[in-house]
Write an enzyme that holds these catalytic residues in place. Sequence first.
Site, PDB file in Angstrom:
ATOM      1  N   GLY A  46      55.866 111.618  -3.256  1.00 11.31           N
ATOM      2  CA  GLY A  46      56.004 110.787  -4.449  1.00 11.31           C
ATOM      3  C   GLY A  46      57.013 111.298  -5.453  1.00 11.31           C
ATOM      4  N   HIS A  71      82.592 120.045  -9.274  1.00 16.36           N
ATOM      5  CA  HIS A  71      82.979 118.750  -8.690  1.00 16.36           C
ATOM      6  C   HIS A  71      81.853 117.749  -8.851  1.00 16.36           C
ATOM      7  CE1 HIS A  71      80.898 120.760  -5.402  1.00 16.36           C
ATOM      8  NE2 HIS A  71      80.700 119.580  -4.854  1.00 16.36           N
ATOM      9  N   HIS A  73      79.730 115.930  -6.987  1.00 14.37           N
ATOM     10  CA  HIS A  73      78.598 115.615  -6.115  1.00 14.37           C
ATOM     11  C   HIS A  73      77.277 115.779  -6.856  1.00 14.37           C
ATOM     12  CE1 HIS A  73      80.994 116.306  -2.160  1.00 14.37           C
ATOM     13  NE2 HIS A  73      81.063 115.056  -2.597  1.00 14.37           N
ATOM     14  N   ASP A  75      74.564 117.250  -6.094  1.00  9.74           N
ATOM     15  CA  ASP A  75      73.928 118.568  -6.130  1.00  9.74           C
ATOM     16  C   ASP A  75      74.637 119.501  -7.126  1.00  9.74           C
ATOM     17  OD1 ASP A  75      76.039 118.413  -4.234  1.00  9.74           O
ATOM     18  OD2 ASP A  75      75.429 120.286  -3.310  1.00  9.74           O
ATOM     19  N   ASP A 193      80.619 129.656  -1.193  1.00 12.80           N
ATOM     20  CA  ASP A 193      79.835 128.580  -0.565  1.00 12.80           C
ATOM     21  C   ASP A 193      79.365 128.946   0.842  1.00 12.80           C
ATOM     22  OD1 ASP A 193      78.954 126.119   0.436  1.00 12.80           O
ATOM     23  OD2 ASP A 193      80.941 125.176   0.405  1.00 12.80           O
ATOM     24  N   GLY A 365      82.117 118.799   4.503  1.00  8.69           N
ATOM     25  CA  GLY A 365      82.981 119.116   3.377  1.00  8.69           C
ATOM     26  C   GLY A 365      83.032 120.606   3.091  1.00  8.69           C
ATOM     27  N   HIS A 366      82.416 121.404   3.986  1.00  9.86           N
ATOM     28  CA  HIS A 366      82.289 122.834   3.692  1.00  9.86           C
ATOM     29  C   HIS A 366      82.944 123.666   4.794  1.00  9.86           C
ATOM     30  CE1 HIS A 366      79.171 121.966   0.623  1.00  9.86           C
ATOM     31  NE2 HIS A 366      78.934 120.950   1.416  1.00  9.86           N
ATOM     32  N   ASP A 441      59.425 112.449 -11.410  1.00  9.49           N
ATOM     33  CA  ASP A 441      58.637 111.432 -10.728  1.00  9.49           C
ATOM     34  C   ASP A 441      58.610 110.209 -11.623  1.00  9.49           C
ATOM     35  OD1 ASP A 441      56.859 109.877  -9.406  1.00  9.49           O
ATOM     36  OD2 ASP A 441      55.126 111.181  -9.693  1.00  9.49           O
TER      37      ASP A 441
HETATM   38 ZN   LIG Z   1      77.313 121.126  -3.013  1.00  9.50          ZN
HETATM   39 ZN   LIG Z   2      79.983 119.131  -2.819  1.00  6.57          ZN
END
Ligand SMILES: [Zn+2]
Ligand SMILES: [Zn+2]
Length: 552
Positions: A46, A71, A73, A75, A193, A365-366, A441
């Site tokens: 949930g 950037h 994204h 995350d 990364d 992308g990594h 939530d």
């Molecule tokens: Zn990322």
């Molecule tokens: Zn990214």
Amino acid sequence: MTKRRLRIIPLGGLSEIGKNMMVIEYEDDIIIIDAGLMFPGEEMLGIDLVIPDISYLLERREQIRGIIITHGHEDHIGALPYLLPQLNAPVYSTKLTQGLISVRLKERKALSGANLKIIPPGGNVTLGKFRIEFFPVCHSIPDSVGLIIYTPVGIIVHSGDFKLDYTPVDGKPTDLSRLAQLGAQGVLLLLSDSTYAELPGYTLSERVVGETLDHIMADAPGRVIVATFSSLVSRIQQVINSAAKYQRRVFIVGRSMSDTVHMALELGYLDAPDGILGRLDELRGMPHNKIVFMATGSQGEPTSALVRMANRDHRQVHIHRGDTVILSATPIPGNEALINRTVDNLFKQGVQVLYSKVAQVHVHGHGSQEELKLLLNLAKPKFFMPIHGEYRHLSLHAKLAQSVGIPPENIFVLEDGDILELNPQAGKITGKVSASNVYVDGLSVGDIGSVVLRNRRMLSRDGIVVVIIAVNRQTGKLVGRPDIVSRGFVDTRESKDMIDESRDLLARALDHGGDRPAEWSFVNTKVRDVLNKFYYEQTKRRPMILPVMVKV
Ligand SMILES: [Zn+2]
Ligand SMILES: [Zn+2]
């Protein structure tokens, strides 16, 4: 004494994929790198989103000099709508990233009052005792940067999310020569990364996806539907490019995708030939082999455009036999089941489905291992700390760093909340700050704790049993046998005998023959103990047991 040290504190993104957030602190100055969200795991029932815990920052609000975003994204920017109003600090990013941040803030009505500043790739900004330089990196979205952070103790390089694509969609590869210069100058710490530290070799170039899309657009007999993330701007560009080559028009379905596309067009990060983008009301009568749709839904999200189209629940567009659907994104861990269900559902409807297991419709992308090693070799850092990844990714990245000659004592594998203190000679993990998950939530942020989640898990697994115990209003004594109502536990008709037996058992357990009124806390515990044991013996299940007292 400890004040003079440089402190690095990850608040998210280490030992998990998502909700990236890093704190860098020297004396009274704090800068924050990224503020991302994480999609909930299957066990987080949930929950809509997970964001970083910023209690450490809230206690030091007046020391925060700025938030730097690498950037656009989710995350890396997705927590801003929730956290920015509390942190109230300026946000520095490149232009496209700022555009995406604005779209997100606007969706959550958090744009007014936000102080967003643009730094171009190659540009820099001074925040307290830090100077931060943006260097271009290649990733699956244009205008991505890594950071060179000049601190009183030495230079920190933060890779952002990156790979070393020499033929990227936007023509801007990672600036390796700048990194090599820095390596010669001396880098104190590299943060890099780790998302694809498991993969040997090099990550394929985006160009491969362009070629695959070309083949699909040329050969598909009917409409082509591409599902991806709205933030994968480079992929959207590739779809437009391929569509243009084969005289197809592109129709954007869904609010978040079309907001992003319009913003990116306006800022010049997407290039679309005149007339190629169409409105959905122009579809009528168009030949199917001239149509491309772009939509969200690559993760099988139930409310996404693709899933609604597949379930005939979309107002304007339905899936037809003969369509080709492309899922152009990596499954986020935890979403596999939803994605597979969507793919099955599409196949059942006579649709051709292409996804990364069966066609080159997506590249990561990594960077993979060789790229990570190259970055380590160029930056030649004294200390190394892997970031962005599950614990195994961080550990493997640490091994790669050792293999290129960084001594193990200079490599720090941290988890969220760990404090790394550095001086020019040595580094040490010196403590831990609070860095738990904050759950979003619906409209509520942060008030869902682990108890609520544990209860949701219990309910979803073994159901609930409500025990109604009647006591005499005057004497406080139990009246008759307790009543039992259950949901999601057993088939009540088939298990009638067992339920009956448990009522008898309870009546006996609660009846001590005395005249004393029943003490509620005693009854409560007794009911749970007796039923837990009995039901487990009978069914090997542990339903949630909820005793309720009624006075009669
Ligand atoms: Zn990322
Ligand atoms: Zn990214």
